[in-house]
Write a protein that holds these residues in place. Structure first.
Motif, PDB file in Angstrom:
ATOM      1  N   UNK A   1     -26.396 -33.053  60.404  1.00 39.89           N
ATOM      2  CA  UNK A   1     -26.968 -31.754  60.801  1.00 39.89           C
ATOM      3  C   UNK A   1     -25.928 -30.792  61.356  1.00 39.89           C
ATOM      4  N   UNK A   2     -24.744 -31.304  61.690  1.00 39.33           N
ATOM      5  CA  UNK A   2     -23.689 -30.430  62.220  1.00 39.33           C
ATOM      6  C   UNK A   2     -23.093 -29.536  61.138  1.00 39.33           C
ATOM      7  N   UNK A   3     -23.278 -29.916  59.865  1.00 41.71           N
ATOM      8  CA  UNK A   3     -22.732 -29.120  58.773  1.00 41.71           C
ATOM      9  C   UNK A   3     -23.670 -27.967  58.421  1.00 41.71           C
ATOM     10  N   UNK A   4     -23.099 -26.867  57.965  1.00 40.71           N
ATOM     11  CA  UNK A   4     -23.917 -25.713  57.584  1.00 40.71           C
ATOM     12  C   UNK A   4     -24.723 -26.007  56.329  1.00 40.71           C
ATOM     13  N   UNK A   5     -24.216 -26.853  55.466  1.00 40.23           N
ATOM     14  CA  UNK A   5     -24.919 -27.269  54.258  1.00 40.23           C
ATOM     15  C   UNK A   5     -24.438 -28.664  53.887  1.00 40.23           C
ATOM     16  N   UNK A   6     -25.241 -29.449  53.192  1.00 43.78           N
ATOM     17  CA  UNK A   6     -24.819 -30.817  52.853  1.00 43.78           C
ATOM     18  C   UNK A   6     -23.623 -30.808  51.904  1.00 43.78           C
ATOM     19  N   UNK A   7     -22.739 -31.772  52.086  1.00 43.41           N
ATOM     20  CA  UNK A   7     -21.561 -31.911  51.239  1.00 43.41           C
ATOM     21  C   UNK A   7     -21.801 -33.034  50.235  1.00 43.41           C
TER      22      UNK A   7
ATOM     23  N   UNK B   1     -15.764 -46.142  49.809  1.00 41.81           N
ATOM     24  CA  UNK B   1     -16.436 -44.976  50.371  1.00 41.81           C
ATOM     25  C   UNK B   1     -15.410 -43.997  50.924  1.00 41.81           C
ATOM     26  N   UNK B   2     -15.498 -42.719  50.529  1.00 39.34           N
ATOM     27  CA  UNK B   2     -14.545 -41.735  51.062  1.00 39.34           C
ATOM     28  C   UNK B   2     -14.759 -41.463  52.545  1.00 39.34           C
ATOM     29  N   UNK B   3     -16.011 -41.427  52.976  1.00 36.86           N
ATOM     30  CA  UNK B   3     -16.359 -41.245  54.394  1.00 36.86           C
ATOM     31  C   UNK B   3     -17.519 -42.169  54.709  1.00 36.86           C
ATOM     32  N   UNK B   4     -17.784 -42.341  55.978  1.00 40.09           N
ATOM     33  CA  UNK B   4     -18.925 -43.142  56.417  1.00 40.09           C
ATOM     34  C   UNK B   4     -19.892 -42.288  57.217  1.00 40.09           C
ATOM     35  N   UNK B   5     -19.349 -41.419  58.065  1.00 37.18           N
ATOM     36  CA  UNK B   5     -20.184 -40.560  58.891  1.00 37.18           C
ATOM     37  C   UNK B   5     -20.986 -39.594  58.022  1.00 37.18           C
ATOM     38  N   UNK B   6     -22.251 -39.461  58.354  1.00 35.90           N
ATOM     39  CA  UNK B   6     -23.112 -38.518  57.668  1.00 35.90           C
ATOM     40  C   UNK B   6     -23.830 -39.065  56.457  1.00 35.90           C
ATOM     41  N   UNK B   7     -23.464 -40.265  56.008  1.00 39.64           N
ATOM     42  CA  UNK B   7     -24.161 -40.843  54.858  1.00 39.64           C
ATOM     43  C   UNK B   7     -25.541 -41.368  55.243  1.00 39.64           C
ATOM     44  N   UNK B   8     -25.681 -41.825  56.493  1.00 42.48           N
ATOM     45  CA  UNK B   8     -26.967 -42.283  57.018  1.00 42.48           C
ATOM     46  C   UNK B   8     -27.251 -41.514  58.298  1.00 42.48           C
ATOM     47  N   UNK B   9     -28.358 -40.769  58.302  1.00 39.46           N
ATOM     48  CA  UNK B   9     -28.699 -39.892  59.422  1.00 39.46           C
ATOM     49  C   UNK B   9     -30.154 -40.122  59.799  1.00 39.46           C
ATOM     50  N   UNK B  10     -30.500 -40.100  61.103  1.00 36.25           N
ATOM     51  CA  UNK B  10     -31.912 -40.229  61.489  1.00 36.25           C
ATOM     52  C   UNK B  10     -32.782 -39.203  60.772  1.00 36.25           C
ATOM     53  N   UNK B  11     -33.948 -39.642  60.323  1.00 36.68           N
ATOM     54  CA  UNK B  11     -34.826 -38.785  59.534  1.00 36.68           C
ATOM     55  C   UNK B  11     -35.206 -37.510  60.282  1.00 36.68           C
TER      56      UNK B  11
ATOM     57  N   UNK C   1     -32.827 -31.013  55.503  1.00 35.81           N
ATOM     58  CA  UNK C   1     -31.661 -31.037  54.625  1.00 35.81           C
ATOM     59  C   UNK C   1     -31.951 -31.876  53.387  1.00 35.81           C
ATOM     60  N   UNK C   2     -32.604 -33.013  53.593  1.00 32.86           N
ATOM     61  CA  UNK C   2     -32.954 -33.879  52.474  1.00 32.86           C
ATOM     62  C   UNK C   2     -33.884 -33.159  51.493  1.00 32.86           C
TER      63      UNK C   2
END
Length: 880
Positions: free
Chosen positions: A351-357, A369-379, A385-386
């Motif tokens: 949610x910290x991003x202005x739009x999903x990457x 995996x290129x990154x780990x943060x942000x791949x799984x976020x509380x609903x 965003x989803x």
């Protein structure tokens, strides 16, 4: 002695004579005379006035009286086989060799034929057994205590009360009285096993499994690790207890010491582990909560189907449904999204991003995996965003026309869960045609009888990937929207080995398929599951575990089974063998210990314990057995062995086991002398022949000409994990007659079911045929027009079309009761069933013909009457 099998063409090898005896039955009176009464010697003074119940058929030429007997002294079902001129005047060495073909419509004949002249209506009936059990137990309370008797059938609605033994909701045993000697057990040919459904739901009026804190429980055996249960016996005023699983004594710590009174601790009523057969321990340590991971096929072929937009809309609807006030805990659970074609597209939903990457992984052979943060976020933080991403997915321009194998999204999802150190559900929505990989085995070898390996076995890569999913607690569910079935490229090996499944759809363009997809998706998302499951089994030291059967990856130790997830419907079977003689006074103790993580991350341990009796008399073992439990055990065993053994050998093994079991009962446990023409069965096993025959000729073990490989793989995977109730109704479906009267249209009850034979279907009637994997509405050609108008909004039979149907919503008693019954059957099914209309005489009536298990099957399986006669004759041969 070798027992010949009933083969597809019914050509029996010449039988052996039984020491000069013939097949002649006792002399029958001429037509018009009353039927004879057969009396049996009484065992004791309590049974001096045993009067058999006598039923007669017609007494015209060729139809002689028949008698059915119930003898309380031996608690067995007896039936005199019908003597017909064709077989009465011949010896066993001259049995006829005939064959006949089935009519085009299963209801073209008013009665099912038998090669040997038996009247199927006078043979032991599953419907009658269910009805008798309901009369005895419906609405009553069955107390499950140490060494208790046979419980009610799984179809009977009654209250089961735990008083020291786990109820039949959780554990059903093939016999509730094990033979003391190993030799007796082998002689009986009755398998000693247990069907365990660890997370079964209690019925209305039954208390839930009590939960206690780990620190408050009395510790179990310090030697073998068994948990505390009523099977432990206390000594020295409660200072020590004896463990039946390892035959050792354990000292009780002073912190949990309590004195005993008459062999029981004084605090037994306040502690579930001391007084109940089932309880649960909440561990202090907690893990990560389960996550929900979505994977959507966006390849060019998937885009061309035009179904992607509807798939994304339904996923959005499910996410919105989790936003209610009672779903606060669910909103804290993390979710993730990825799309795939020949590559993997990951989405940073922070949610910290202005739009999903979106991140694209092109090197799919060695996924990183290129990154780990942000791949799984509380609903609760990423729901909007989803929804935005899902709305835009259908607008993507496909960059690749190549579709990947179904293993690619599984590998990527597993990497995400491993990085998050969490279990979870992986939902894959696949719209591309299924392609056969290079390491997939061809399906051609499946039909070669001499080939040991079959396509029931998954590829090495599938098994390896499934094992990794099991270790991580990753459940894979695939929703298939492709019509194509190619060879052995079946995508279900990984899903079913991880506790998930595969659900296929023809096209989401129809309203009925859309409703089915909506219901299946909702059930999958909301299904409560146990993750990272480990099931350990303890049994009395005199016994050992000789086999474990079910939907899981077999490990080196049959005492411990690991699974990715487990739901409340899944059941497993365990088989036990003697190490040495049992102690008749102590009996047999069996304990199942289920360790798992809940969806919220709580670590729990559920314990189920049963204490069975042991007897020197084989009659007690047969008396305390139950047909539906035996069917469930054999089904799980044979379907598990189908991975390695030829199917013909499994069918022969089934017949041989049942034949020798009936021969043993007749020789060693039948307490009265009976004539060779009489069929003698144990009380609770009288339905075994029809159940076993249905299993032998099932599409998994006996392929039909129109049975696709995919259908058989799907059937095996679904049925092998079923509980006892579902298995029994799968192999003997419910046929419920609907009212055709203008006045009475009440919802039919399960007690009104008719036998699964063509002769039960009246051309002037409506019947709803139900089993866990099929739901048919059969319409006879002579149904009154007013009935058709009330149910289908048309009074013309010719306007009805066979096939999938949705009943119109009409405000009359017949329509309301029928739709309510269908809704009730759908709610208890594991997947949403397609309601199919079948008109009498239509070509699609073959789908009904497969469910009429008492008749000869389209794939060549024997009818119930012929199979029963064959069992009876071969059992007599073994006695001599």
């Amino acid at each position: 002695m070798e027992v010949p099998a009933v083969n597809q063409s019914y050509t029996h090898p010449p039988p052996q004579p039984w020491a000069g005896q013939s097949l002649r039955t006792p002399a029958m009176p001429p037509p018009g005379c009353p039927p004879p009464l057969y009396h049996f010697p009484n065992l004791n003074a309590d049974h001096q006035n045993v009067t058999p119940m006598t039923y007669t058929t017609g007494t015209s030429a060729g139809h002689r009286p028949q008698s059915l007997y119930w003898d309380p002294s031996q608690q067995s079902y007896q039936d005199v086989l019908k003597p017909v001129p064709e077989i009465t005047n011949m010896t066993m060495q001259g049995m006829p060799q005939r064959s006949y073909s089935l009519p085009t419509s299963p209801v073209s004949n008013s009665k099912t034929d038998s090669r040997y002249g038996l009247d199927p209506q006078l043979l032991p009936s599953v419907v009658q057994a269910i009805k008798e059990d309901k009369i005895q137990w419906e609405g009553k309370v069955f107390v499950s205590e140490s060494k208790s008797s046979v419980p009610p059938l799984s179809s009977t609605q009654c209250t089961l009360e735990d008083r020291g033994n786990a109820t039949a909701r959780f554990i059903r045993c093939t016999s509730y009285s094990f033979p003391v000697e190993a030799q007796s057990a082998q002689k009986s040919h009755l398998p000693l096993g247990a069907i365990v459904c660890p997370l079964a739901r209690p019925e209305k009026g039954e208390r839930d499994v009590p939960v206690c804190e780990a620190g408050d429980c009395v510790k179990g055996c310090a030697h073998c690790g068994a948990f505390m249960s009523p099977a432990m016996s206390w000594q020295d005023c409660g200072q020590r207890f004896y463990c039946p699983f390892c035959d050792k004594l354990t000292e009780v710590p002073w912190q949990s010491y309590q004195p005993t009174n008459q062999g029981r601790r004084v605090d037994c009523k306040t502690k579930p582990e001391l007084s109940l057969g089932s309880y649960e321990i909440l561990e202090k340590q907690t893990g990560n909560a389960a996550v929900l991971l979505l994977a959507i096929d966006v390849s060019a072929s998937a885009m061309r189907t035009g179904q992607l937009d509807h798939i994304c809309n339904q996923i959005c609807s499910q996410l919105k449904a989790l936003n209610g006030p009672e779903e606060t805990e669910r909103l804290d659970h993390r979710v993730g999204l990825m799309t795939y074609d020949s590559r993997i597209h990951l989405y940073n939903l922070s949610p910290a991003l202005s739009r999903p990457h979106m991140m694209v992984i092109t090197d799919c052979e060695e996924l990183e995996l290129p990154v780990v943060e942000g791949l799984l976020v509380p609903l609760k933080d990423c729901r909007h965003i989803l929804e935005r991403v899902l709305q835009e997915i259908s607008l993507f321009n496909p960059e690749s026309d190549r579709s990947s194998s179904q293993e690619l999204p599984v590998s990527a999802g597993l990497k995400i869960l491993q990085a998050a150190a969490s279990p979870g559900k992986l939902l894959i929505f696949h719209s591309s045609p299924v392609s056969e990989g290079t390491d997939q085995k061809s399906s051609s070898g499946f039909f070669i009888s001499g080939k040991v390996k079959s396509i029931f076995q998954g590829s090495d890569s599938s098994i390896s990937l499934a094992k990794e999913c099991v270790n991580q607690g990753c459940s894979v569910h695939i929703f298939m929207f492709s019509h194509q079935e190619v060879g052995g490229a079946w995508p279900g090996h990984i899903p079913f080995l991880t506790g998930g499944g595969v659900i296929c759809y023809n096209s989401l363009q129809s309203e009925m398929e859309q409703e089915r997809f909506r219901a299946d998706l909702s059930r999958c998302v909301n299904m409560q599951m146990a993750f990272k499951v480990q099931l350990r089994v303890f049994v009395s030291k005199e016994m050992r575990i000789s086999g474990c059967y079910g939907s899981f990856i077999a490990g080196p130790d049959s005492c411990c089974v690991a699974m990715a997830v487990l739901d409340w419907r899944t059941a497993l079977a365990f088989e036990f063998t003697h190490n040495k003689s049992l102690d008749e006074t102590r009996g047999v103790a069996i304990q199942f210990v289920l360790s798992y993580s809940s969806s919220s991350g709580e670590n729990r341990t559920r314990i189920h314990t049963v204490i069975l009796s042991a007897s020197c008399q084989l009659l007690d073992t047969f008396r305390s057995s139950q047909a539906e439990t035996l069917l469930t055990f054999y089904c799980k065993k044979m379907y598990s062995l189908a991975l390695e053994s030829p199917l013909q050998a499994l069918r022969e093994e089934l017949q041989t086991e049942v034949t020798e079991m009936l021969a043993c009962f007749r020789k060693h446990s039948c307490t009265t002398s009976v004539s060779p023409g009489q069929l003698v069965l144990p009380q609770f096993l009288k339905a075994v022949p029809v159940y076993i025959n249905s299993l032998r000729k099932s599409e998994v073990l006996l392929p039909g000409l129109r049975s696709s490989v995919h259908q058989r793989l799907q059937l095996r995977s679904l049925i092998v994990s079923m509980d006892t109730m579902s298995t029994a109704s799968q192999f003997y479906p419910l046929i419920l007659p609907l009212s055709v009267s203008a006045d009475n249209a009440n919802m039919p009850s399960l007690g009104e079911a008719v036998r699964c034979t063509a002769s039960s279907l009246d051309p002037g009637g409506l019947y709803l045929i139900s089993c866990p994997l099929a739901l048919l509405l059969w319409v006879g050609s002579c149904v009154p027009p007013h009935t058709l108008l009330q149910l289908f909004s048309t009074n013309s039979y010719s306007y009805l079309t066979s096939g999938e149907i949705k009943l119109p919503v009409l405000e009359n008693s017949l329509s309301i009761s029928t739709r309510a019954l269908i809704c009730s059957l759908q709610s208890s099914a594991a997947v949403t069933l397609q309601l199919k209309l079948v008109r009498e005489g239509d070509s699609c009536e073959e789908s009904l013909q497969r469910l009429l298990v008492e008749d000869k099957s389209p794939n060549g399986g024997a009818s119930y009457a012929d199979f029963l006669f064959h069992l009876h004759v071969n059992a007599l041969r073994l006695i001599v």
